[in-house]
Design a protein around this motif. Structure first.
Motif, PDB file in Angstrom:
ATOM      1  N   UNK A 153      40.602  60.549  44.305  1.00  0.00           N
ATOM      2  CA  UNK A 153      40.972  59.343  44.052  1.00  0.00           C
ATOM      3  C   UNK A 153      39.748  58.744  43.242  1.00  0.00           C
ATOM      4  N   UNK A 154      38.770  58.879  43.613  1.00  0.00           N
ATOM      5  CA  UNK A 154      37.455  58.175  43.117  1.00  0.00           C
ATOM      6  C   UNK A 154      37.301  58.962  41.742  1.00  0.00           C
ATOM      7  N   UNK A 155      37.966  60.211  41.675  1.00  0.00           N
ATOM      8  CA  UNK A 155      37.681  61.184  40.329  1.00  0.00           C
ATOM      9  C   UNK A 155      38.591  60.552  39.443  1.00  0.00           C
ATOM     10  N   UNK A 156      39.996  60.036  39.925  1.00  0.00           N
ATOM     11  CA  UNK A 156      40.991  59.733  39.027  1.00  0.00           C
ATOM     12  C   UNK A 156      40.486  58.325  38.309  1.00  0.00           C
ATOM     13  N   UNK A 157      39.719  57.415  39.369  1.00  0.00           N
ATOM     14  CA  UNK A 157      39.505  56.133  39.003  1.00  0.00           C
ATOM     15  C   UNK A 157      38.026  56.021  38.064  1.00  0.00           C
ATOM     16  N   UNK A 158      37.112  56.891  38.281  1.00  0.00           N
ATOM     17  CA  UNK A 158      36.060  56.847  37.490  1.00  0.00           C
ATOM     18  C   UNK A 158      35.808  57.852  36.399  1.00  0.00           C
ATOM     19  N   UNK A 159      36.300  58.928  36.718  1.00  0.00           N
ATOM     20  CA  UNK A 159      36.100  59.894  35.634  1.00  0.00           C
ATOM     21  C   UNK A 159      37.448  60.040  34.533  1.00  0.00           C
TER      22      UNK A 159
END
Length: 347
Positions: A153-159
């Motif tokens: 989820x963080x990868x989807x948001x930040x990357x």
């Protein structure tokens, strides 16, 4: 693997497993899989990752995890360090582009900041430093479980698009390859834990062999795609310098922050070692799903950081072990049952 079985020889400056990883990268550079061989390697790697997370699920005792919840302040502190402080520093690394880090290496640097904490070495170093070992066991385990959901989820948001074009399909792959096998392992644990306990050494080779296969597949794809021409020796030196600063900052934040929050010495040691480290075992499989053909560059910062954290934390743990003894205070999850289950949880 229990804290007593993890050995970091003082005469060996490099972790032997890192040497195996480097060797795998060299093989992938000289003999990359392509065509049909690449398809076979990719499918085998997918199966190996699923089996790896199945093993993780079978090893985590639900009873020990629930017992550890009583020390919720410590676990919340580690989770905030892993999934809040680290990502914020990763975002700050965008200021290093393009003069220090290339955009591709910065994406890998940011991904490094998103993966969960490691379990084995956190426990080992906490034990050496005479810290709260049960807390380190539970904190590392909770971080690994949470990371299966939080990291993508963080990868989807930040990357965003740099994560191999992260999409709903990518999230579905994460669920099917990582979360579902983990849950199946938990459900079957009552029938499989005995067998796994009797064959820990063999399954340890399966663990590491699976990760080596993931590395070979990722770096083969990178070689075929020609992305390694984008990395220069100067960029690698700059990456190492940036990671050294990242590790130093996190070690300082976890130690001094835990002190400000009122934790005792034993808990602060567990927080520092569990909250300042990143898991190669969890990060590599996730990167293979999230980044696809660009996974080789994405995991390079994580591989380098993993070796750096082992060397630095080994020195810190030995120094902490020479600290004067403090009067023992009641600590949340420091139960004999959790100590007895260290080997099963951490292996």
């Amino acid at each position: 693997m229990s804290p007593r079985t993890l050995r970091l020889p003082s005469w060996l400056p490099v972790d032997p497993y890192i040497l195996a990883l480097i060797g795998t990268v060299v093989v992938a550079a000289l003999l990359p899989a392509s065509g049909t061989a690449a398809d076979v390697a990719g499918r085998t790697s997918t199966g190996a990752v699923a089996f790896l997370f199945f093993l993780y699920g079978t090893r985590l005792s639900t009873a020990e995890a629930m017992d550890g919840l009583r020390h919720w302040r410590l676990h919340l502190t580690v989770l905030c360090s892993t999934f809040v402080a680290f990502p914020l520093l990763g975002l700050a690394s965008k200021g290093l582009v393009p003069f220090v880090l290339s955009p591709q290496l910065q994406s890998g640097f940011l991904f490094l900041c998103l993966v969960p904490s490691t379990i084995q070495s956190s426990i080992a170093f906490t034990s050496i430093a005479r810290g709260n070992v049960p807390a380190a066991i539970c904190a590392g385990s909770f971080s690994s479980i949470a990371g299966i959901v939080i990291t993508p989820l963080l990868a989807a948001l930040l990357l965003g698009g740099s994560a191999g074009g992260f999409s709903t399909d990518s999230l579905v792959k994460i669920v099917l390859q990582l979360l579902v096998p983990f849950l199946v392992g938990q459900l079957l644990r009552r029938w499989t834990s005995g067998f796994l306990g009797r064959h820990k050494k063999i399954l340890g080779y399966v663990d590491r062999g699976s990760i080596l296969l993931v590395v070979y597949t990722a770096f083969s794809e990178g070689m075929v795609a020609g992305i390694w021409h984008q990395v220069t020796p100067l960029r690698l030196v700059a990456l190492l310098a940036a990671e050294a600063v990242l590790l130093a900052v996190m070690l300082l934040i976890t130690w001094q922050g835990a002190k400000r929050l009122g934790f005792d010495r034993a808990d602060r040691i567990a927080i520092q070692f569990a909250g300042s480290k990143k898991s190669l075992a969890s990060g590599l499989p996730m990167a293979s799903v999230l980044f696809g053909a660009h996974a080789s560059l994405a995991v390079l910062p994580l591989m380098l950081f993993h070796q750096m954290q082992l060397m630095v934390c080994a020195v810190i743990a030995k120094r902490r072990s020479r600290d004067p003894e403090e009067p023992e205070a009641a600590s949340g999850p420091a139960s004999e049952a959790a100590v007895g289950g260290a080997a099963a949880t951490a292996s």
